[in-house]
Design a protein around this motif. Sequence first.
Motif, PDB file in Angstrom:
ATOM      1  N   ALA A  84       1.459  -0.655   0.826  1.00 57.58           N
ATOM      2  CA  ALA A  84       2.074   0.270  -0.133  1.00 57.58           C
ATOM      3  C   ALA A  84       1.822  -0.152  -1.575  1.00 57.58           C
ATOM      4  O   ALA A  84       1.866   0.679  -2.491  1.00 57.58           O
ATOM      5  N   ILE A  87      -0.474   1.539  -4.471  1.00 59.36           N
ATOM      6  CA  ILE A  87      -0.045   2.536  -5.444  1.00 59.36           C
ATOM      7  C   ILE A  87      -0.092   1.977  -6.871  1.00 59.36           C
ATOM      8  O   ILE A  87      -0.239   2.718  -7.854  1.00 59.36           O
ATOM      9  N   ILE A 150      -4.446  14.152   1.146  1.00 59.10           N
ATOM     10  CA  ILE A 150      -3.614  13.613   0.066  1.00 59.10           C
ATOM     11  C   ILE A 150      -4.485  13.251  -1.131  1.00 59.10           C
ATOM     12  O   ILE A 150      -4.132  13.525  -2.290  1.00 59.10           O
ATOM     13  N   LEU A 154      -3.665  15.237  -4.319  1.00 59.54           N
ATOM     14  CA  LEU A 154      -2.861  14.424  -5.233  1.00 59.54           C
ATOM     15  C   LEU A 154      -3.737  13.340  -5.857  1.00 59.54           C
ATOM     16  O   LEU A 154      -4.401  13.560  -6.846  1.00 59.54           O
ATOM     17  N   GLU A 155      -3.732  12.150  -5.226  1.00 56.69           N
ATOM     18  CA  GLU A 155      -4.522  11.030  -5.717  1.00 56.69           C
ATOM     19  C   GLU A 155      -4.621  10.035  -4.571  1.00 56.69           C
ATOM     20  O   GLU A 155      -3.657   9.866  -3.800  1.00 56.69           O
ATOM     21  N   ARG A 157      -4.455   6.909  -3.984  1.00 53.83           N
ATOM     22  CA  ARG A 157      -3.521   5.788  -3.811  1.00 53.83           C
ATOM     23  C   ARG A 157      -2.254   6.202  -3.057  1.00 53.83           C
ATOM     24  O   ARG A 157      -1.667   5.405  -2.329  1.00 53.83           O
ATOM     25  N   TYR A 158      -1.822   7.460  -3.236  1.00 52.04           N
ATOM     26  CA  TYR A 158      -0.603   7.915  -2.582  1.00 52.04           C
ATOM     27  C   TYR A 158      -0.740   7.957  -1.058  1.00 52.04           C
ATOM     28  O   TYR A 158       0.261   7.903  -0.335  1.00 52.04           O
ATOM     29  N   LEU A 161       0.834   4.969   0.539  1.00 57.33           N
ATOM     30  CA  LEU A 161       2.297   5.003   0.522  1.00 57.33           C
ATOM     31  C   LEU A 161       2.826   5.792   1.718  1.00 57.33           C
ATOM     32  O   LEU A 161       3.793   5.382   2.376  1.00 57.33           O
ATOM     33  N   VAL A 162       2.179   6.909   2.020  1.00 55.43           N
ATOM     34  CA  VAL A 162       2.587   7.722   3.174  1.00 55.43           C
ATOM     35  C   VAL A 162       2.413   6.938   4.469  1.00 55.43           C
ATOM     36  O   VAL A 162       3.303   6.912   5.331  1.00 55.43           O
TER      37      VAL A 162
END
Length: 377
Positions: A84, A87, A150, A154-155, A157-158, A161-162
């Motif tokens: 994570a 990010i 994603i 979005l971007e 790196r996210y 996180l998911v």
Amino acid sequence: MRKKLLALVSLGWIFNYAHRMAIPPLIPMIKAELGINNAEAGLLMTALLLPYALVQVPAGYFGDRIGRKRLLTLSIIGYSLSSALIIFARGYWDLLAIRALYGIFSGLYYAPATALISEVYRERKGSALGVFMVGPPVGSGIAPLIVVPIAVNLEWRYAFLVLSVLSTMIGIALALAVRGEVSRPSRVTFSIPRNVFLLSAANFIVLAAFFGLLTFLVSFLVNAGVSLETASLLFSLLSVIGIAGSLVGGGLYDRIGRRSVAVVFGLNALLTLLLAVTASPWVILPLGITFYSVGAIVTAYTSEKATGENLGSVMGFVNMVGFFGATVGPYLVGLLIDHFGYEKAFLSIPAMYMLAWAVIKLEEGIEGRKERRLSRT
């Protein structure tokens, strides 16, 4: 209890692979943003695989000592939280450092997990390990399905996180749903028998080929004229078919034993040669079966070479040597691509499988001579 344990440990292995294989489908975006070449992109896999390899033997030994389920839970929570941290990565060296931290925690998983399953499912370890080893194909398959949308919307790196949220839930479930230690040896020794050295060398070679191909498969197909979206789907298809491949591999080992090792190495050499020469999507179908059958077969064969007292250490040692090869593979293939192009570079993959096949045939000959000598005495 056995089925619940196998399901949760297998889920933890699936997400272990999903995190590590989230990088390959994102390589085109990461290269564009960070301005790195293919060899440097390959090092993003090497950065996690080297520390992963180094902790294999300690993981096997300490899993036997302090409890395998306890160490597996620590591994899942640790690799989730460390992944994570991507990010916050803003440069190439940040990304390398975080991947290395992830590699340490993810490396605590394989040896105690396979030792635990081998002990719990002694009579059908091949089939049980075949279920566990769906982790690589399923994890590799779901990775692009999660991270590419994603990254596009979005971007990139996210995406990590998911993945981290999902895998943390698995770690919590394992800690709460399985009470106590299911299997723990009464006596633990640290010893590596000499009869695993050739198997370890072959594992070094095949994991170099395995991760070299997976790291650059999407880029290879894009270079051959396939769109990024289609190439990502083919990457996932290889992994989806690999679920059956893992189960087939485990069943094959239960039927023909160690001979299955040479069989799948030879088939992988043939199919990766066809892929390198033709870049045909149709090769993905049979390759998915043979490519992912190797894990269950080699794992089951390794467990046969250990005793109850050194099982974790032996499983960790063979996997450690194998993942030293895995650290070399992505960088080597990336370097070859930079110097010779995708088509010639991918010919190194069937060459590696043929070399591993030769090592296993040598090992079979040595083992056969030992058995004949014992039968005469």
